[in-house]
Design a protein around this motif. Structure first.
Motif, PDB file in Angstrom:
ATOM      1  N   THR A 162       0.831  -1.214   0.000  1.00  0.00           N
ATOM      2  CA  THR A 162       0.000   0.000   0.000  1.00  0.00           C
ATOM      3  C   THR A 162       0.865   1.262   0.000  1.00  0.00           C
ATOM      4  O   THR A 162       0.370   2.353  -0.278  1.00  0.00           O
ATOM      5  CB  THR A 162      -0.928   0.039   1.229  1.00  0.00           C
ATOM      6  N   VAL A 163       2.108   1.103   0.322  1.00  0.00           N
ATOM      7  CA  VAL A 163       3.014   2.254   0.389  1.00  0.00           C
ATOM      8  C   VAL A 163       3.585   2.622  -0.987  1.00  0.00           C
ATOM      9  O   VAL A 163       4.002   3.750  -1.225  1.00  0.00           O
ATOM     10  CB  VAL A 163       4.155   1.949   1.400  1.00  0.00           C
ATOM     11  N   ILE A 164       3.576   1.630  -1.880  1.00  0.00           N
ATOM     12  CA  ILE A 164       4.301   1.792  -3.153  1.00  0.00           C
ATOM     13  C   ILE A 164       3.924   3.077  -3.887  1.00  0.00           C
ATOM     14  O   ILE A 164       4.796   3.847  -4.312  1.00  0.00           O
ATOM     15  CB  ILE A 164       4.045   0.570  -4.077  1.00  0.00           C
ATOM     16  N   GLU A 165       2.635   3.337  -4.020  1.00  0.00           N
ATOM     17  CA  GLU A 165       2.205   4.513  -4.788  1.00  0.00           C
ATOM     18  C   GLU A 165       2.194   5.788  -3.943  1.00  0.00           C
ATOM     19  O   GLU A 165       1.801   6.845  -4.425  1.00  0.00           O
ATOM     20  CB  GLU A 165       0.823   4.270  -5.392  1.00  0.00           C
TER      21      GLU A 165
ATOM     22  N   VAL B  79       9.432   7.127  -5.318  1.00  0.00           N
ATOM     23  CA  VAL B  79      10.287   6.097  -5.926  1.00  0.00           C
ATOM     24  C   VAL B  79       9.601   4.744  -6.062  1.00  0.00           C
ATOM     25  O   VAL B  79      10.200   3.794  -6.558  1.00  0.00           O
ATOM     26  CB  VAL B  79      11.607   5.906  -5.123  1.00  0.00           C
ATOM     27  N   ARG B  80       8.360   4.643  -5.612  1.00  0.00           N
ATOM     28  CA  ARG B  80       7.598   3.387  -5.675  1.00  0.00           C
ATOM     29  C   ARG B  80       8.316   2.249  -4.942  1.00  0.00           C
ATOM     30  O   ARG B  80       8.550   1.163  -5.496  1.00  0.00           O
ATOM     31  CB  ARG B  80       7.297   3.006  -7.123  1.00  0.00           C
ATOM     32  N   CYS B  81       8.653   2.528  -3.701  1.00  0.00           N
ATOM     33  CA  CYS B  81       9.302   1.542  -2.834  1.00  0.00           C
ATOM     34  C   CYS B  81       8.320   1.172  -1.720  1.00  0.00           C
ATOM     35  O   CYS B  81       7.667   2.045  -1.152  1.00  0.00           O
ATOM     36  CB  CYS B  81      10.584   2.156  -2.257  1.00  0.00           C
ATOM     37  N   PRO B  82       8.199  -0.108  -1.391  1.00  0.00           N
ATOM     38  CA  PRO B  82       7.173  -0.543  -0.430  1.00  0.00           C
ATOM     39  C   PRO B  82       7.646  -0.444   1.021  1.00  0.00           C
ATOM     40  O   PRO B  82       7.072  -1.099   1.884  1.00  0.00           O
ATOM     41  CB  PRO B  82       6.939  -1.996  -0.820  1.00  0.00           C
ATOM     42  N   ASN B  83       8.684   0.354   1.252  1.00  0.00           N
ATOM     43  CA  ASN B  83       9.202   0.552   2.611  1.00  0.00           C
ATOM     44  C   ASN B  83       9.401   2.057   2.765  1.00  0.00           C
ATOM     45  O   ASN B  83      10.290   2.656   2.126  1.00  0.00           O
ATOM     46  CB  ASN B  83      10.522  -0.220   2.758  1.00  0.00           C
ATOM     47  N   ALA B  84       8.577   2.677   3.599  1.00  0.00           N
ATOM     48  CA  ALA B  84       8.536   4.137   3.649  1.00  0.00           C
ATOM     49  C   ALA B  84       9.887   4.753   4.005  1.00  0.00           C
ATOM     50  O   ALA B  84      10.305   5.771   3.441  1.00  0.00           O
ATOM     51  CB  ALA B  84       7.467   4.580   4.649  1.00  0.00           C
TER      52      ALA B  84
ATOM     53  N   SER C 218      12.201   7.082   1.493  1.00  0.00           N
ATOM     54  CA  SER C 218      12.619   8.446   1.789  1.00  0.00           C
ATOM     55  C   SER C 218      14.110   8.637   1.493  1.00  0.00           C
ATOM     56  O   SER C 218      14.533   9.644   0.914  1.00  0.00           O
ATOM     57  CB  SER C 218      12.278   8.735   3.256  1.00  0.00           C
ATOM     58  N   GLN C 219      14.901   7.647   1.879  1.00  0.00           N
ATOM     59  CA  GLN C 219      16.350   7.723   1.592  1.00  0.00           C
ATOM     60  C   GLN C 219      16.605   7.713   0.089  1.00  0.00           C
ATOM     61  O   GLN C 219      17.465   8.440  -0.415  1.00  0.00           O
ATOM     62  CB  GLN C 219      17.074   6.535   2.227  1.00  0.00           C
ATOM     63  N   MET C 220      15.870   6.879  -0.593  1.00  0.00           N
ATOM     64  CA  MET C 220      16.047   6.792  -2.050  1.00  0.00           C
ATOM     65  C   MET C 220      15.686   8.128  -2.712  1.00  0.00           C
ATOM     66  O   MET C 220      16.406   8.618  -3.589  1.00  0.00           O
ATOM     67  CB  MET C 220      15.164   5.683  -2.623  1.00  0.00           C
ATOM     68  N   GLU C 221      14.571   8.701  -2.302  1.00  0.00           N
ATOM     69  CA  GLU C 221      14.145   9.983  -2.869  1.00  0.00           C
ATOM     70  C   GLU C 221      15.228  11.045  -2.700  1.00  0.00           C
ATOM     71  O   GLU C 221      15.542  11.803  -3.620  1.00  0.00           O
ATOM     72  CB  GLU C 221      12.864  10.470  -2.171  1.00  0.00           C
ATOM     73  N   GLN C 222      15.785  11.074  -1.516  1.00  0.00           N
ATOM     74  CA  GLN C 222      16.811  12.071  -1.229  1.00  0.00           C
ATOM     75  C   GLN C 222      18.031  11.864  -2.136  1.00  0.00           C
ATOM     76  O   GLN C 222      18.582  12.801  -2.710  1.00  0.00           O
ATOM     77  CB  GLN C 222      17.215  11.949   0.232  1.00  0.00           C
ATOM     78  N   LEU C 223      18.412  10.578  -2.297  1.00  0.00           N
ATOM     79  CA  LEU C 223      19.555  10.273  -3.149  1.00  0.00           C
ATOM     80  C   LEU C 223      19.305  10.709  -4.590  1.00  0.00           C
ATOM     81  O   LEU C 223      20.155  11.345  -5.234  1.00  0.00           O
ATOM     82  CB  LEU C 223      19.851   8.768  -3.096  1.00  0.00           C
ATOM     83  N   VAL C 224      18.124  10.414  -5.085  1.00  0.00           N
ATOM     84  CA  VAL C 224      17.819  10.767  -6.477  1.00  0.00           C
ATOM     85  C   VAL C 224      17.834  12.289  -6.642  1.00  0.00           C
ATOM     86  O   VAL C 224      18.365  12.820  -7.636  1.00  0.00           O
ATOM     87  CB  VAL C 224      16.460  10.178  -6.922  1.00  0.00           C
TER      88      VAL C 224
END
Lengths: 357, 357, 357, 357
Positions: free
Chosen positions: D175-178, D182-187, D191-197
């Motif tokens: 349910t977190v993916i969308e 970044v469409r990651c199922p672990n909030a 968040s870390q991925m978004e920051q990196l991108v």
């Protein structure tokens, strides 16, 4: 797999029925860097379209093709050529009176059984309108083949009992074909054919016909052994055209009563043959002589007189055609025969390139 | 791609020519768990093989098929069925006198052009021997179709000018077919045909013929719209058989001179049609009525009289057939027509299973 | 359609399982007029066959290929190349104790569900024996490609935890590959790998491994846009080999953590690139740089220790492997990786000939 | 043949590049009588389209699909489904500065070599825009599969060095993916991925990533032996997506260092397995357990920093990206992975129907 694609290296996939916004297709494998003559493509579509004359159906479809991809600055790019032809004259109401009845010798019944439902708004995929997409692909293929010296010419050689003799075919005047409404290369016979079609049209009936197709300039070597023989593919292509019931190449059905000593085509110097009963194909492979074949079209199923039939519940009904329909399909089918011939020949042309490089 | 495979879901790939140790093939997609009648397969091969009678070529090939895979404890496993038929009577010396000459109306010339070399030892892939592999696959397909109530029967309906009338075809006695050398279901005409073939054989000449094929029990719904129409595939399959020059389904070429009002097949209660000019196929899809079609075979090219030709250097030569050859190919071709029909029908049967599940 | 054919213009169809008289295949589309080195074909089969060393299974199959067609006087004719490899060591009794049990991570269960029956005599089509047919086709393809300057070399770069470093791969000594039992191009690591496999074999267990494959001399332009990208087909081909669980090209999974600025391959004069993270393929099309990719093999499922499982009735059973089996599959799989690479590359080579003529 | 078609019984043919009026495709073989949820199709397109967030490219393409055929009164008819997606934001001027330069690690160079010309206006067929057509077909396939209980879920499991652990994947919250960019199922990881991108985007650079896909509800028996193994086709489908460099199923590359005794999936009562290292596929055929696989994406080639390259005349040039581009492609690629998975699975679903009827 589902039957809407044709070809091996040069392929055409078509889609569309008359109730949707457009029909169209995707062409793959067209040779790269070819300068397209768009007017010539549209001219072929115009030759096929209904409403050209008093002999054929009066529906007004402008049939304008729009190319969506695969052509850049007028030249083919090697990528798929997508195109659409908008449906402008849908008038599906014309058919509502037929919603449940099966028209005799149409595909209503068989589509209903096959798919468990039926498109009563004009025949769906069984409608000859689908052949417009073939004409687009065929027109492109013809242009390419002509640039290689390969020239395809089809014409009507028979309507009902009026038939060109062998000598009239040998002396066919190709410049006459587009000058008469039946696309016959003999002005006198054309006139008789036109009159016959007019008479039958007035009775609300229809009549069969035949198309003769000849191809010059085909190099020897096209065709693949065993299953994909050149004439086997030509036969399939012709038999896939609506209303076709027969195909013969070269001597065809006439060969049944011939002796081998008379039928064999003796080789002369230069590799040409003295006779051409083979129709330009030996062992399934072109031999460099002109290819010629003949395709038989039944009288179109839509007639304007009452016929006995049943509806989808099995009840007896009377079916009566309405609206605008061809009394004889062959004049318009000439361009479809040429298109399918071009599609088959370009495919084999490319397949041979992959063999002989 | 190279033409030695046929079919979509039920497929046959063949290989082999007469100079190698064996010909054979691979069948894919045959339904799983079917108990194979091996004797019936061999019986079909025996019907095709040369040397059965004084009418046909006297080569003695035992044509024994060996199944290598895909069958376990007598039942099909769903995996590819590989098989071989050893070549026992190679005698390639028979052909050395033809090494450089192109036999008129054979595939010598076209194969040479296509591949840049030529197999002079019996025709290579253009030899009718390849059809033995088709008969194996066709025999399996026939067994499966018969278990579904689909029965294919082919017979000779014309040799030279001797032809079964429409009424003789309607009253064909199938039990007679295997009781005469020409495989004609009318004993009287069969006798005339046999005599004609004997006369022509003695002259070293050959004669054409025609095969009529009828299929009963085909459910409505087989065939795919547009390009892969049932009769288009049947046509391709027939035209891929050696010496075939024409194909017609239902009313065929006769439909050209018919009126629509006479040609249309009116539906009766139960979905059957009053007439069957359609030949069991409407819009490319079976309608449940018997399917019937006709295939025209030219006189075989090999004759024992001298003919003018050229050799591969372009020099004029006289070609003279030697050895053992059929004067008329249709009696043996009956089984090939049945085999190819079975292959086509089983393929469409499976394709429809994937549509309607 | 049923999965036993591969390729578009160069195609291989395989058949056969271990319980029949032979396995084999049909090759179509091989270029005409190529002089076959038969000993080199057999040498490839010998590299694949079991029983080569103490590391791999001790079954003695002579694996002698017999060509049946398509080659005349040593040269390819352009017609289908049929071949068989007789099964000499069938010993189906070895497996009777497994008749009803599903071996963990084998295909017993899935084949049973798929086909409604099961071939318990050695795995049927899921057996790696099928790959012998791929090796025959691959050996022919390799010969042709080598004549065009395209050289394929595969080797083991990892067994269990023992892995070649990037620098060891860059400095691989191809002459060492066939001199050790694991087919590793680094003698020292090879020795460690051999020892590891021996230890695991003695325990009746198995271990995974990886194969690195590099191809030099591939001209730029091979591969088709969109779906049939060169590396997509290579991936499918590798994943179709028994026990393969992963495929990566060029930088592969390592690219995930790279920056674009570091990963991009800058072009230098002459069209070569400074780095080759792309692995020789850009946009699915070869760019003229060496192609390299890596294929992951799981530990083979057959082990000689007891495992819990069920039988076809759903009862719990203990399954215990018997007989002769590989403890690590990668040494023998090297030749299969090369074969499938050759099959894919020859197909694209021919497809490009049909585009660019 | 030319690479723009996919599938056997369920097929997709795509066409179009960004400089034309539209892209689109033709779907064949979709099951008949299925009620289409058009909003759900458009929703999938919206998930793929650029300009959704600050992380991805800001091009505004409305990407509205228009269905042209094959659907009547909301239901599929069994005939080809043609569709187009108009190109609204062509802006080909953006690319004129690149007309002659080859962008590093793009397809400019390889297309130029392959076709002898180059489409400099946005990448032509190598542009990821083509994948919008795959999303349309995939969305339809997903709907049908979901109605059969087959559910496909893909998500980002790695961006650069930030990776979900095995336990985080096991506990993924779909349910977190969308709910994150970044469409990651672990909030937290999301968040870390978004920051990196974001950081990498600001530097004008790009970064790789990985997508994990899991499919539940797949019945046992899908997939075809030998070449068309289920995971081999999935692998090809994934590797055909732009920027993909690797694919692994189940234990994947991790299996290399495992022992067979640990890797084998023991069967439990009911046919389920205790572990699922196989990833739901054994011997190329689904076993009823969840299917899962992982796809590696390289950092996208377009970066906004200067790079050394050459032009088509071979001169050294500096290439500098301009405009709007993704710094990381995986968030948008999630929907493409799901679409291609659905296309592959529906095809095998239908193929199995033709086997087991």
């Amino acid at each position: 797999m589902a039957g809407s694609s044709y070809g091996t290296l040069f392929t055409l996939t078509t889609f569309g029925e008359s109730h949707g916004p457009a029909i169209g297709g995707v062409i793959e494998g067209f040779p790269v860097g070819f300068l397209v003559d768009f007017e010539a493509v549209q001219a072929e579509l115009d030759r096929r379209k209904p409403g050209q004359s008093k002999l054929v159906t009066q529906r007004k479809e402008s049939d304008k093709v729009q190319f969506l991809s695969g052509i850049f600055e007028g030249k083919t790019t090697g990528t798929p050529i997508g195109f659409i032809i908008p449906n402008e004259d849908q008038k599906s109401k014309d058919y509502t009176h037929l919603k449940d009845a099966y028209r005799p010798s149409h595909a209503d019944f068989t589509y209903d059984i096959k798919y468990g439902h039926r498109d009563h708004t004009g025949g769906g995929r069984s409608s000859a309108r689908e052949t417009a997409s073939r004409v687009v692909a065929g027109a492109l293929a013809k242009q390419f083949l002509e640039a290689q010296g390969i020239k395809i010419t089809a014409f009507v050689d028979q309507v009902g009992g009026i038939k060109l003799s062998e000598s009239e075919i040998d002396n066919a005047d190709f410049t006459v074909i587009e000058q008469n409404l039946v696309r016959c290369p003999n002005a006198k016979k054309a006139s008789q054919m036109e009159q016959l079609v007019q008479e039958i049209k007035q009775k609300g009936d229809s009549i069969g016909g035949s198309i003769f197709c000849t191809v010059s300039g085909v190099p020897a070597g096209l065709g693949e052994p065993v299953f994909d023989k050149l004439h086997a593919e030509l036969g399939k292509a012709m038999l896939s055209i609506n209303a076709v019931k027969g195909f013969e190449i070269g001597s065809g059905f006439g060969s049944i009563s011939m002796l081998g000593s008379a039928h064999n085509d003796e080789f002369m110097e230069g590799g040409k043959t003295k006779t051409n009963h083979s129709g330009g194909v030996q062992g399934g492979i072109s031999n460099g002589m002109p290819i010629y074949f003949r395709t038989a079209f039944k009288p179109v199923a839509t007639i304007l007189t009452p016929q006995n039939s049943i509806d989808s519940s099995g009840n007896s009904v009377i079916v009566e055609g309405k609206g605008r329909h061809d009394a004889c399909v062959v004049p318009r089918a000439v361009v479809i025969v040429e298109a399918m011939s071009a599609i088959v020949l370009l495919d084999f042309y490319l397949r041979q390139k992959a063999v002989n490089f």
